[in-house]
Enzyme design. Structure first.
Site, PDB file in Angstrom:
ATOM      1  N   ARG A  54      21.676 -25.639 -35.037  1.00  0.00           N
ATOM      2  CA  ARG A  54      20.305 -26.013 -34.705  1.00  0.00           C
ATOM      3  C   ARG A  54      20.257 -27.130 -33.657  1.00  0.00           C
ATOM      4  O   ARG A  54      19.339 -27.209 -32.845  1.00  0.00           O
ATOM      5  CB  ARG A  54      19.586 -26.484 -35.977  1.00  0.00           C
ATOM      6  N   TYR A 107      -2.126 -28.875 -18.193  1.00  0.00           N
ATOM      7  CA  TYR A 107      -2.033 -27.552 -18.820  1.00  0.00           C
ATOM      8  C   TYR A 107      -2.826 -27.564 -20.147  1.00  0.00           C
ATOM      9  O   TYR A 107      -2.665 -28.485 -20.966  1.00  0.00           O
ATOM     10  CB  TYR A 107      -0.538 -27.309 -19.051  1.00  0.00           C
ATOM     11  N   ASP A 179       4.934 -33.195 -16.188  1.00  0.00           N
ATOM     12  CA  ASP A 179       5.206 -31.762 -16.305  1.00  0.00           C
ATOM     13  C   ASP A 179       5.418 -31.266 -14.871  1.00  0.00           C
ATOM     14  O   ASP A 179       4.476 -31.195 -14.079  1.00  0.00           O
ATOM     15  CB  ASP A 179       4.001 -31.088 -16.971  1.00  0.00           C
ATOM     16  N   LYS A 204       9.202 -20.436 -16.985  1.00  0.00           N
ATOM     17  CA  LYS A 204       8.631 -20.029 -15.707  1.00  0.00           C
ATOM     18  C   LYS A 204       9.764 -19.788 -14.704  1.00  0.00           C
ATOM     19  O   LYS A 204      10.450 -18.792 -14.775  1.00  0.00           O
ATOM     20  CB  LYS A 204       7.638 -21.085 -15.233  1.00  0.00           C
TER      21      LYS A 204
HETATM   22  C1  LIG Z   1       3.538 -22.326 -19.050  1.00  0.00           C
HETATM   23  C2  LIG Z   1       3.453 -23.791 -18.930  1.00  0.00           C
HETATM   24  C3  LIG Z   1       3.799 -24.619 -19.986  1.00  0.00           C
HETATM   25  C4  LIG Z   1       4.220 -24.077 -21.311  1.00  0.00           C
HETATM   26  O1  LIG Z   1       5.386 -23.355 -21.270  1.00  0.00           O
HETATM   27  P1  LIG Z   1       5.747 -22.314 -22.427  1.00  0.00           P
HETATM   28  O2  LIG Z   1       7.180 -22.078 -22.243  1.00  0.00           O
HETATM   29  O3  LIG Z   1       4.873 -21.136 -22.217  1.00  0.00           O
HETATM   30  O4  LIG Z   1       5.439 -23.011 -23.731  1.00  0.00           O
HETATM   31  C5  LIG Z   1       3.731 -25.968 -19.782  1.00  0.00           C
HETATM   32  N1  LIG Z   1       3.329 -26.497 -18.628  1.00  0.00           N
HETATM   33  C6  LIG Z   1       2.976 -25.736 -17.595  1.00  0.00           C
HETATM   34  C7  LIG Z   1       2.552 -26.377 -16.325  1.00  0.00           C
HETATM   35  C8  LIG Z   1       3.011 -24.356 -17.700  1.00  0.00           C
HETATM   36  O5  LIG Z   1       2.643 -23.603 -16.683  1.00  0.00           O
END
Ligand SMILES: *Cc1c(COP(=O)(O)O)cnc(C)c1O
Length: 389
Positions: A54, A107, A179, A204
């Site tokens: 884990r 987000y 982010d 992404k």
């Molecule tokens: C998609 C996204 C997230 C979340 O990612 P997940 O892997 O879907 O949880 C966070 N921040 C941004 C800017 C995003 O586009």
């Protein structure tokens, strides 16, 4: 080593891999030890060793090593999704009684986590207008622990002045968490701009093929320890297939980003010329209000941008996007495929009114030939006009 070399070589050298080019997905729960002394040695360093499935496996550790190198940070923590990276970081760095500043254009699920979880834990959340830089200082309180940024902003693509924000935050003993998913590690160097903790929704661009969920938290050694200790308590755990896919995605990240960038710019320039389009929200375009910040702080642009149509009805817009052949409608961008999404940023903004002239769309430009994408959009505009006149 330069970024392209790091992407090819990091996370590949371990006695565990027996010379294979790619670290295999280690599927593991328990790790067995021959002696109590071996077990105790691993336990003493359990945040860094292969101690329990884990907490980390050779595959997740290879991914973490590679992401840390390409982000330019000291340490990375892999987590099961981008949202887990955001939630895990915010939970680790705040305590009841703390105040945090969060950009109004984050987000959506980041905001929901702040509202529904952090607030319940006694943290006060204050949203700030994404364009504030130095001016942010008036919002600081003695208990302001961190500033959470996302640039460009989700759906609306405002550029934040990260160096200015970092300067005010650091003068007041607060951290900057950002982010950085939009630019990927290829087009933004977070630690050179004053960011303390960089988050990637690796789902992404890092994974890049729309087939795995993954997040990364990259920071310095001290904050790594604090955040990882907390993550371990929550029990977040990254599957080995996901870590493997993240590593595999990294190898082609720079090549894909350059193609996303070029294709998106070609489509964006074409859209700018269309009379159906009120505005293209793409920071690499000179007309974008945040273009100067983009030029100063970013090394390139990705495949994601926004579009405000002229005041067409929502019905007409639906006919336009529902008939597209190459663009699918979906949320998680960053894969090789193009996407389009009808968005309603107005419903989440609280520091200002988002009142677009017409329907707002978000496009992700994939690796298709941009001329084909343009032809698909052109046919869409014909459907749009046919609905109106
Ligand atoms: C998609 C996204 C997230 C979340 O990612 P997940 O892997 O879907 O949880 C966070 N921040 C941004 C800017 C995003 O586009």
């Amino acid at each position: 080593m330069k970024p392209d070399t790091l992407l090819t070589h990091m996370g590949r050298k371990s006695p565990y891999y027996s010379g294979t080019v790619n670290p295999p997905p280690f599927r593991a729960s328990t790790v067995t030890f021959d002696t109590l002394a071996d077990l105790e040695a691993a336990q003493g360093d359990h945040l860094n060793s292969f101690y329990y499935g884990r907490i980390g496996t050779p595959t997740t550790m290879a991914l973490e090593e590679a992401v840390a190198a390409i982000e330019g940070g000291e340490r990375t923590i892999a987590v099961p999704s981008g949202l887990a990276a955001i939630a895990g970081t915010l939970a680790a760095l705040t305590e009841p009684g703390d105040h945090i500043l969060v950009s109004d254009s984050v987000y959506g699920p980041t905001r929901t986590f702040c509202q529904d979880v952090l607030r319940k834990n006694g943290v006060t959340i204050e949203y700030f207008h994404p364009l504030l830089g130095d001016e942010l200082q008036v919002l600081f309180k003695p208990n302001t622990r961190l500033v959470f940024c996302e640039t460009p902003g989700s759906l609306t693509f405002e550029m934040q002045d990260i160096p200015a924000i970092a300067k005010v935050a650091h003068e007041r003993g607060a951290l900057v968490v950002a982010d950085d998913t939009w630019a990927s590690p290829i087009f933004f160097r977070p630690f050179e701009k004053g960011v303390d903790v960089s988050i990637q929704a690796a789902t992404k661009y890092i994974v890049g093929h729309s087939d795995a969920m993954l997040g990364t938290i990259t920071t310095n050694e001290e904050l790594f320890h604090k955040i990882k200790t907390s993550i371990v308590k929550f029990g977040y755990s990254v599957g080995s297939e996901e870590a493997y896919l993240g590593l595999r995605g990294l190898r082609t990240l720079a090549a894909r980003m350059k193609m996303h960038e070029a294709n998106a710019l070609k489509v964006a320039h074409w859209l700018q010329q269309r009379e159906e389009v009120h505005a293209v929200l793409h920071p690499a375009l000179p007309e974008h209000p945040g273009h100067a910040i983009f030029e100063r702080d970013f090394l390139g642009s990705s495949g994601l941008f926004g579009l405000i149509l002229e005041p067409f009805t929502e019905e007409a817009m639906r006919v336009m996007i529902d008939g597209l052949e190459l663009f699918s409608q979906g949320f998680s961008w960053g894969g090789f495929e193009s996407l389009i999404l009808y968005t309603t940023p107005g419903i989440t903004r609280t520091t200002h009114v988002w009142n677009a002239e017409g329907p707002t769309l978000r496009l992700h430009i994939g690796l298709e030939d941009p001329d084909d994408l343009i032809a698909d959009l052109a046919a869409g505009f014909e459907r749009l006009n046919a609905m109106m006149y």
